[in-house]
Design a protein around this motif. Structure first.
Motif, PDB file in Angstrom:
ATOM      1  N   UNK A 359      13.108  -4.519   2.986  1.00  0.00           N
ATOM      2  CA  UNK A 359      11.907  -4.917   3.708  1.00  0.00           C
ATOM      3  C   UNK A 359      10.678  -4.858   2.801  1.00  0.00           C
ATOM      4  N   UNK A 360      10.669  -3.875   1.895  1.00  0.00           N
ATOM      5  CA  UNK A 360       9.541  -3.766   0.968  1.00  0.00           C
ATOM      6  C   UNK A 360       9.467  -5.016   0.084  1.00  0.00           C
ATOM      7  N   UNK A 361      10.651  -5.501  -0.263  1.00  0.00           N
ATOM      8  CA  UNK A 361      10.717  -6.693  -1.105  1.00  0.00           C
ATOM      9  C   UNK A 361      10.129  -7.899  -0.357  1.00  0.00           C
ATOM     10  N   UNK A 362      10.475  -7.966   0.940  1.00  0.00           N
ATOM     11  CA  UNK A 362       9.948  -9.037   1.776  1.00  0.00           C
ATOM     12  C   UNK A 362       8.418  -8.959   1.832  1.00  0.00           C
ATOM     13  N   UNK A 363       7.914  -7.718   1.977  1.00  0.00           N
ATOM     14  CA  UNK A 363       6.468  -7.521   2.033  1.00  0.00           C
ATOM     15  C   UNK A 363       5.820  -8.034   0.760  1.00  0.00           C
ATOM     16  N   UNK A 364       6.470  -7.686  -0.360  1.00  0.00           N
ATOM     17  CA  UNK A 364       5.932  -8.105  -1.651  1.00  0.00           C
ATOM     18  C   UNK A 364       5.880  -9.633  -1.748  1.00  0.00           C
ATOM     19  N   UNK A 365       6.969 -10.248  -1.305  1.00  0.00           N
ATOM     20  CA  UNK A 365       7.029 -11.708  -1.343  1.00  0.00           C
ATOM     21  C   UNK A 365       5.937 -12.346  -0.476  1.00  0.00           C
ATOM     22  N   UNK A 366       5.679 -11.725   0.640  1.00  0.00           N
ATOM     23  CA  UNK A 366       4.690 -12.291   1.570  1.00  0.00           C
ATOM     24  C   UNK A 366       3.254 -11.867   1.258  1.00  0.00           C
ATOM     25  N   UNK A 367       3.095 -11.030   0.215  1.00  0.00           N
ATOM     26  CA  UNK A 367       1.743 -10.571  -0.142  1.00  0.00           C
ATOM     27  C   UNK A 367       1.168  -9.570   0.833  1.00  0.00           C
ATOM     28  N   UNK A 368       2.046  -8.830   1.490  1.00  0.00           N
ATOM     29  CA  UNK A 368       1.563  -7.809   2.422  1.00  0.00           C
ATOM     30  C   UNK A 368       1.178  -6.550   1.634  1.00  0.00           C
ATOM     31  N   UNK A 369       0.082  -5.923   2.058  1.00  0.00           N
ATOM     32  CA  UNK A 369      -0.434  -4.726   1.365  1.00  0.00           C
ATOM     33  C   UNK A 369       0.286  -3.497   1.900  1.00  0.00           C
ATOM     34  N   UNK A 370       1.055  -2.840   1.030  1.00  0.00           N
ATOM     35  CA  UNK A 370       1.792  -1.655   1.489  1.00  0.00           C
ATOM     36  C   UNK A 370       1.324  -0.422   0.723  1.00  0.00           C
ATOM     37  N   UNK A 371       0.954   0.605   1.459  1.00  0.00           N
ATOM     38  CA  UNK A 371       0.447   1.837   0.843  1.00  0.00           C
ATOM     39  C   UNK A 371       1.266   3.028   1.306  1.00  0.00           C
ATOM     40  N   UNK A 372       1.372   4.008   0.426  1.00  0.00           N
ATOM     41  CA  UNK A 372       2.195   5.183   0.734  1.00  0.00           C
ATOM     42  C   UNK A 372       1.335   6.449   0.872  1.00  0.00           C
ATOM     43  N   UNK A 373       1.536   7.135   1.993  1.00  0.00           N
ATOM     44  CA  UNK A 373       0.910   8.456   2.175  1.00  0.00           C
ATOM     45  C   UNK A 373       2.027   9.439   2.526  1.00  0.00           C
ATOM     46  N   UNK A 374       1.663  10.705   2.732  1.00  0.00           N
ATOM     47  CA  UNK A 374       2.714  11.706   2.955  1.00  0.00           C
ATOM     48  C   UNK A 374       2.673  12.298   4.355  1.00  0.00           C
ATOM     49  N   UNK A 375       3.858  12.437   4.952  1.00  0.00           N
ATOM     50  CA  UNK A 375       3.977  13.072   6.275  1.00  0.00           C
ATOM     51  C   UNK A 375       3.623  14.548   6.225  1.00  0.00           C
ATOM     52  N   UNK A 376       3.744  15.118   5.041  1.00  0.00           N
ATOM     53  CA  UNK A 376       3.484  16.561   4.926  1.00  0.00           C
ATOM     54  C   UNK A 376       2.014  16.873   5.148  1.00  0.00           C
ATOM     55  N   UNK A 377       1.183  15.843   5.147  1.00  0.00           N
ATOM     56  CA  UNK A 377      -0.259  15.944   5.351  1.00  0.00           C
ATOM     57  C   UNK A 377      -0.964  16.654   4.203  1.00  0.00           C
ATOM     58  N   UNK A 378      -0.398  17.775   3.782  1.00  0.00           N
ATOM     59  CA  UNK A 378      -0.968  18.454   2.621  1.00  0.00           C
ATOM     60  C   UNK A 378      -0.250  17.952   1.375  1.00  0.00           C
ATOM     61  N   UNK A 379      -0.979  17.803   0.319  1.00  0.00           N
ATOM     62  CA  UNK A 379      -0.375  17.465  -0.963  1.00  0.00           C
ATOM     63  C   UNK A 379      -0.517  15.989  -1.307  1.00  0.00           C
ATOM     64  N   UNK A 380      -0.155  15.671  -2.544  1.00  0.00           N
ATOM     65  CA  UNK A 380      -0.312  14.312  -3.085  1.00  0.00           C
ATOM     66  C   UNK A 380       0.990  13.531  -2.976  1.00  0.00           C
ATOM     67  N   UNK A 381       0.857  12.237  -2.831  1.00  0.00           N
ATOM     68  CA  UNK A 381       2.012  11.369  -3.003  1.00  0.00           C
ATOM     69  C   UNK A 381       2.328  11.392  -4.503  1.00  0.00           C
ATOM     70  N   UNK A 382       3.593  11.623  -4.834  1.00  0.00           N
ATOM     71  CA  UNK A 382       3.950  11.710  -6.247  1.00  0.00           C
ATOM     72  C   UNK A 382       5.106  10.792  -6.531  1.00  0.00           C
ATOM     73  N   UNK A 383       4.800   9.539  -6.759  1.00  0.00           N
ATOM     74  CA  UNK A 383       5.877   8.556  -6.818  1.00  0.00           C
ATOM     75  C   UNK A 383       6.479   8.402  -8.206  1.00  0.00           C
ATOM     76  N   UNK A 384       5.988   9.177  -9.180  1.00  0.00           N
ATOM     77  CA  UNK A 384       6.612   9.143 -10.502  1.00  0.00           C
ATOM     78  C   UNK A 384       7.687  10.209 -10.620  1.00  0.00           C
ATOM     79  N   UNK A 385       7.700  11.141  -9.726  1.00  0.00           N
ATOM     80  CA  UNK A 385       8.573  12.303  -9.877  1.00  0.00           C
ATOM     81  C   UNK A 385      10.044  11.902  -9.803  1.00  0.00           C
ATOM     82  N   UNK A 386      10.369  11.035  -8.886  1.00  0.00           N
ATOM     83  CA  UNK A 386      11.760  10.585  -8.768  1.00  0.00           C
ATOM     84  C   UNK A 386      11.857   9.107  -9.089  1.00  0.00           C
ATOM     85  N   UNK A 387      13.032   8.723  -9.501  1.00  0.00           N
ATOM     86  CA  UNK A 387      13.313   7.328  -9.832  1.00  0.00           C
ATOM     87  C   UNK A 387      12.985   6.414  -8.647  1.00  0.00           C
ATOM     88  N   UNK A 388      13.322   6.887  -7.439  1.00  0.00           N
ATOM     89  CA  UNK A 388      13.132   6.072  -6.238  1.00  0.00           C
ATOM     90  C   UNK A 388      11.664   5.717  -6.054  1.00  0.00           C
TER      91      UNK A 388
END
Lengths: 465, 665
Positions: A359-388
């Motif tokens: 679905x993320x790929x579809x969003x990218x194709x359609x030019x949809x703006x997708x942003x990531x935040x964290x459910x933990x509420x506290x702390x930073x999104x750290x998207x370099x930490x894991x390969x995923x």
């Protein structure tokens, strides 16, 4: 509310209840003697809540109690006069004193000052300066108050229309010389409004303070009075020229905390101390006598500062709370429906499962703006930490550091109101306006005490309140 | 101090009370025996003065449903109290201290309250509406008590007449007060939220004694259900008192019934005295309007006083103010209650409303000699421009409290020209009462918007009606009169008719034809005696008792054996419950049958033979020894008194034989 518009209602009475009133020629506010199969009763007929059944009538008996009598048991009703309730907060003229700061209080609804609404059975706001002065006379110690009721909605019914209207009115009041702005607001979405106002009314020269109450002011131990006093004091006297929320600090009736509008969140469904600053410390604490600043960096009051008013807003944004096992169709449906911006509250450092990538790929194709935040509420999104995380970023997902999910939602709505260009929106999203993203998380920005731990118990008992 | 306006308490007759037009009513509060509290799931009946945390709150008056402020609420606003709640995790959740909305009302409590409504013959409502009754003293953290009415207009029989019951309410209990000094009040929250009922009578009682009797009757009706709590504080009553021309005064929270008559007497006396004071003031031309002289600061005049209360205050930097009461000379010394003068009415208001709680908190010119120097009083009189017809009251404290205090003194003085002000009064141990707060009215009621109305279905009414015990006066009459062997002693009647064994006793009377006397002796006196020996008699189940009584009827055991067997079983089975099978087993094991004449005779012969061999200092000791030996074998099988007679007879027979005892010295 009645489902059938054609159904005849009278002060909430309908069906058998209304029929029995009509039959005996009595109505709401009649002082009646009622003969029923279960004995005699005497009292004043009150309006009935529209959500209650239609089989009973409500009587206020002389001791002040209300009772319900089944219409089918009523044999005779005799009227002995009538007495209508006149529920009005004692209104007194709000004193004006030259030299005192001028504060404008905007009403949006909510439970700051309220009175009883019979038909809904709930409380509805009461508002004029005179009413406020009648119930919280201390307000006059701090300022000359002007009030304006913009709308009367519960906070869950606030939306884009109200945000724009509110921002414009605040801007206008400041231009006309207000020394501080207070916004009375229902508590449920107060942090959403605080966030959007931060973006819509930038660089304010004076404080803009949101306030509400967790216990309506028709209760003797309501938090409304202290919240209101502290909010008015903040608006009138503090030099914090930012959008802030001022609400109870502890559950004790002692002081309020002033939270930055982009870092605050309602954290308990009913506690007085529900508003907390997340990932940072509050700006200040305040009681009716003093303001204690906790931070040095904040925008100071400066009457000459030029505001930037930007009320753009797109309602094509949504917020997706990720859960394990989520299927890509949810996200795909959002894209297909036409949403242009999607904020995801991901797990941990900001993750969704592998199937969602489609679905993320579809969003990218359609030019949809997708942003990531964290459910933990506290702390930073750290998207370099894991390969995923890196994979997701490749699919166009932009991590929003430690921006709270609700704040990210409000900001993306505002940003998409200005542009649909991916890069431009990204630059708006990542450029901090009011600490929605902070560079550093202080060590005491994450505190969740756990009860029963000896040192916590010691603290609770010895610090008292 | 002059004399009381009434005869001494002990000499008052019902005619005396009729002459002053005494009328009394009751509000009986009774906690219900439920598992959990009324609006949350906290356990009920757990008390602990220990606490884990504290919460601070303030109270503000709010409007009633009819759009008015309540007088009490406004009074409490003046006191500006910091109210601290002590919280213990085991007894309280976030509901009690008002951080969570109420849960739906406890059904168990509603059922018990319905059962009681049936017993009081009330007209039941069809739908419960939860109301908020404002209490701004802080005794409930929300500032209001959640309460609801189940029925109105019932009655109970009392001495050939009816006492009308106005209503029965179901409500949550309040906090227990720990302390109240100055502007600081502290409460324990453990009792908060416990379900209790409030039974309100009409003012149908005309003497203090009968008020206490009616209160006892209502308490017995409650207890007859076996579904109410007992123990100190589980039942508390408010007593409403008025005399002709007076006002309904509520004496709040009387913990014991025996205190009621003396408290009523003193309140009646107070009202008669206040009415006389009104007449005197009116005769002097003093009206509501004539009491308006502003208070003045007299700190500098009394600066050098040696009178301890004021000197201490001055040392603390406090100020002294004087209030002039025009035309009040001599009035403040009027006796209102035993050992109490009218001046206490002012002192009470200053203490409660202005929070000047260190006593004495006032001094007045009618008691001038006991306090300041005469020359200081003269200077004060001059400063106040007082004539000899006026009274002066001095009060000390900080400026803010003094503003309140002086205003309250003037308010109380104005009320004196009208008669008896509507107060809620606090019962004191010596039988007098003190001001607690202004009497609240219907204006403090407000619908609870947090909870929906609850329908009381016809099924529920029928189901609770079926659970209702018989009327307690019917039980009493049966216990008192039942059986050929004679009825129960009155003390046993009173205790047993409301005891958990009441139904069992009735069953024994009807099914086993046992007499009231026997049942009273065993289930009443003997069980109480065993309790005093620290045996928990509740362990003895009704079925086990029934087994014993049946054995007695079947002549498998003697009447004398019953108490002995009960005690013995309680001891062997400690701490378990005793079942019918336990009794049956023991009865198979040991012979409990009444001793026959032959058996008695054989035992006597043996013991007599035995004592011949031994020397005893006196004949009495010989008999005592013999009885001891005999009872070991015959306990429970023979009447002790009969046995003693037999022994004495035998001993005196053998006296005719030559004595082997030494001469008494």
């Amino acid at each position: 509310m009645s489902n059938n518009a054609a159904e005849k209602t009278n002060n909430g009475y309908r069906g058998p209840g209304l029929a029995v009133l009509d039959k005996h020629g009595v109505g709401v506010w009649s002082d009646v003697e009622v003969k029923t199969t279960g004995g005699k009763f005497r009292g004043i007929i009150l309006p009935r809540s529209e959500t209650s059944d239609d089989k009973h009538i409500v009587l206020k008996i002389c001791s002040g109690y209300n009772i319900g009598l089944a219409a089918e048991t009523i044999e005779l009703m005799t009227e002995h006069g009538s007495r209508k309730a006149n529920y009005q907060i004692a209104e007194q003229e709000f004193p004006i004193e030259p030299g005192k700061p001028n504060v404008v209080l905007f009403g949006t609804g909510g439970t700051i000052a309220s009175r009883l609404d019979y038909r809904s059975g709930a409380v509805i706001p009461a508002f004029s300066p005179g009413e406020l002065y009648g119930s919280v006379p201390e307000l006059a110690d701090y300022c000359n108050l002007r009030t304006e009721e913009l709308f009367s909605v519960f906070s869950e019914n606030m939306g884009p229309e109200q945000y724009v209207e509110l921002a414009k009115n605040i801007a206008q009041a400041i231009e006309y010389g207000a020394d501080g702005i207070v916004v009375g607001h229902g508590t449920d979405t107060m942090h959403h409004t605080a966030a959007i106002l931060t973006f819509m009314v930038q660089n304010p020269p004076v404080p803009i303070v949101l306030v509400g109450s967790q216990r309506s002011s028709d209760r003797p131990s309501s938090d409304a009075a202290l919240n209101l006093i502290c909010a008015i004091k903040t608006a009138a006297e503090s030099d914090i020229a930012e959008v802030v929320v001022c609400m109870f600090g502890p559950t004790s009736d002692q002081y309020c905390l002033i939270h930055r509008g982009t870092r605050v969140r309602k954290m308990h469904s009913s506690y007085r101390s529900t508003f907390r600053t997340l990932g940072d410390v509050p700006l200040a604490m305040i009681d009716p006598k003093s303001i204690t600043m906790f931070r040095e960096e904040y925008r100071k009051r400066d009457p000459k500062r030029q505001m930037i008013i930007n009320t753009n807003y797109s309602d094509e944004v949504t917020l997706l709370y990720y859960y394990p096992g989520m299927k890509p169709d949810v996200l795909e449906a959002m894209i297909e429906t036409g949403y242009r911006g999607i904020v995801i509250a991901g797990t941990g450092l900001g993750h969704v499962n592998k199937p969602t990538y489609r679905a993320l790929k579809l969003a990218q194709e359609r030019g949809v703006h997708v942003y990531m935040t964290v459910q933990t509420l506290w702390g930073f999104a750290g998207m370099y930490v894991y390969e995923t995380g890196r994979e997701m970023m490749k699919l166009g997902v932009v991590p929003l550091a430690n921006m709270l999910p609700e704040v990210a939602f409000m900001k993306l709505s505002w940003a998409l109101g200005q542009s649909d260009d991916l890069e431009e929106v990204k630059s708006i999203m990542l450029k901090t306006i009011g600490d929605e993203i902070t560079l550093r998380e202080p060590y005491n920005g994450y505190l969740l005490y756990q009860g029963a731990v000896p040192e916590v118990q010691e603290f609770l008992k010895s610090i008292k309140r | 101090m002059d004399a009381l306006p009434l005869k001494p308490f002990q000499e008052m007759t019902s005619e005396d009370y009729a002459e002053i037009g005494l009328m009394c009513g009751l509000e009986v509060h009774q906690q219900l025996l439920t598992d959990t509290k009324l609006f949350c799931r906290c356990p009920a009946g757990h008390y602990s003065s220990d606490y884990d945390a504290e919460v601070l709150r303030h109270m503000r008056p709010t409007l009633s449903e009819m759009g008015e402020y309540d007088g009490t609420a406004l009074m409490e606003k003046k006191t500006r109290k910091n109210i601290t709640y002590r919280i213990h995790h085991a007894t309280v959740c976030t509901y009690e201290f008002d951080d969570t909305p109420p849960f739906l009302i406890n059904d168990q409590a509603v059922d018990i309250a319905l059962e009681l409504s049936h017993l009081l013959r009330l007209n039941l409502v069809n739908e419960l509406h939860i109301a908020r009754k404002q209490y701004l003293d802080g005794s409930i953290p929300t500032g209001f008590q959640r309460t609801t009415i189940l029925g109105v207009d019932g009655w109970i029989p009392f001495k050939e007449r009816r006492i009308d019951i106005r209503q029965l309410g179901l409500e949550e209990d309040s906090c227990r007060e720990v302390s109240d000094h100055g502007h600081e009040r502290t409460y324990l929250t453990d009792r908060l939220g416990m379900p209790l009922i409030e039974v309100v009578t009409e003012p149908n009682m005309f003497t203090p004694q009968e008020t206490a009797e009616v209160c006892d009757l209502i308490r017995k009706i409650c207890r007859s259900t076996q579904k109410v709590r007992r123990g100190y504080g589980a039942t508390r009553q408010d007593v409403n008192v008025s005399v002709r021309g007076g006002t309904r005064i509520e004496i709040k929270g009387v913990p014991q019934i025996w205190r009621i008559p003396h408290l009523i007497y003193n309140e009646a006396s107070r009202q008669v005295a206040l009415l006389r004071i009104k007449d005197v003031l009116n005769a002097r031309g003093i009206t509501h309007e004539s009491i308006n002289t502003p208070a003045m600061d007299v700190t500098s005049i009394v600066a050098k006083t040696t009178w301890a209360p004021i000197k201490t205050a001055l040392d603390l930097g406090l100020k002294v103010r004087c209030v002039l009461l025009s035309g009040f000379a001599g009035i403040l010394n009027t006796t209102t209650q035993e050992h109490t003068t009218f001046a206490k009415e002012f002192s009470d208001r200053v203490r409660v409303i202005a929070c000047l709680s260190q006593l004495p908190n006032i001094v007045h010119s009618d008691a001038a000699a006991e306090s300041l120097w005469p020359q200081d009083w003269l200077k004060i009189r001059k400063r106040m421009k007082a004539t000899e017809n006026d009274a002066l009251i001095l009060v000390w404290g900080n400026d803010q409290d003094l503003d309140t205090a002086c205003e309250e003194i003037l308010i109380r003085a104005r009320e004196a020209t009208v008669g008896v002000p509507s107060d809620t009064r606090q019962p004191l141990k010596d039988g007098t009462n003190g001001f607690e707060r202004v009497l609240p009215g219907a204006d403090r009621m407000y619908p609870d918007t947090d909870l929906p109305p609850i329908e009381i279905t016809a099924d529920r009414v029928a189901r609770t009606k079926a659970l209702m015990p018989e009327f307690v006066w019917e039980t009493e009459a049966r216990f008192r009169e039942w059986g050929n062997g004679g009825g129960m002693a009155e003390e046993d009647v009173q205790r047993l008719c409301i005891s958990p064994r009441a139904i069992f006793i009735t069953r024994c009377m009807i099914d086993l034809k046992l007499s009231g006397k026997l049942l009273g002796t065993i289930c009443g006196q003997w069980m109480r005696a065993l309790s005093r020996k620290n045996l928990d008699t509740r362990r003895f189940t009704d079925e086990a008792l029934l087994e014993i009584f049946s054995a007695y009827i079947a002549k498998r055991m003697a009447r004398e054996g019953i108490p002995w067997l009960i005690e013995r079983m309680l001891r062997i089975h400690e701490p378990e419950h005793i079942k019918a099978s336990d009794v049956a087993l023991l009865l198979d094991e040991i012979d409990m049958k009444p001793a026959t004449d032959e058996q008695l005779s054989a035992h006597l012969d043996r013991v007599l033979y035995q004592v011949q061999e031994e020397n005893f200092p006196t004949a009495e000791k010989r008999v005592r020894y013999m009885m001891g030996e005999l009872m070991e074998d015959l306990v429970g099988r023979v009447d002790g008194m009969l046995l003693l007679k037999l022994v004495n007879d035998r001993v005196s027979q053998s006296k005719s034989a030559p004595s082997q005892e030494p001469m008494e010295t």
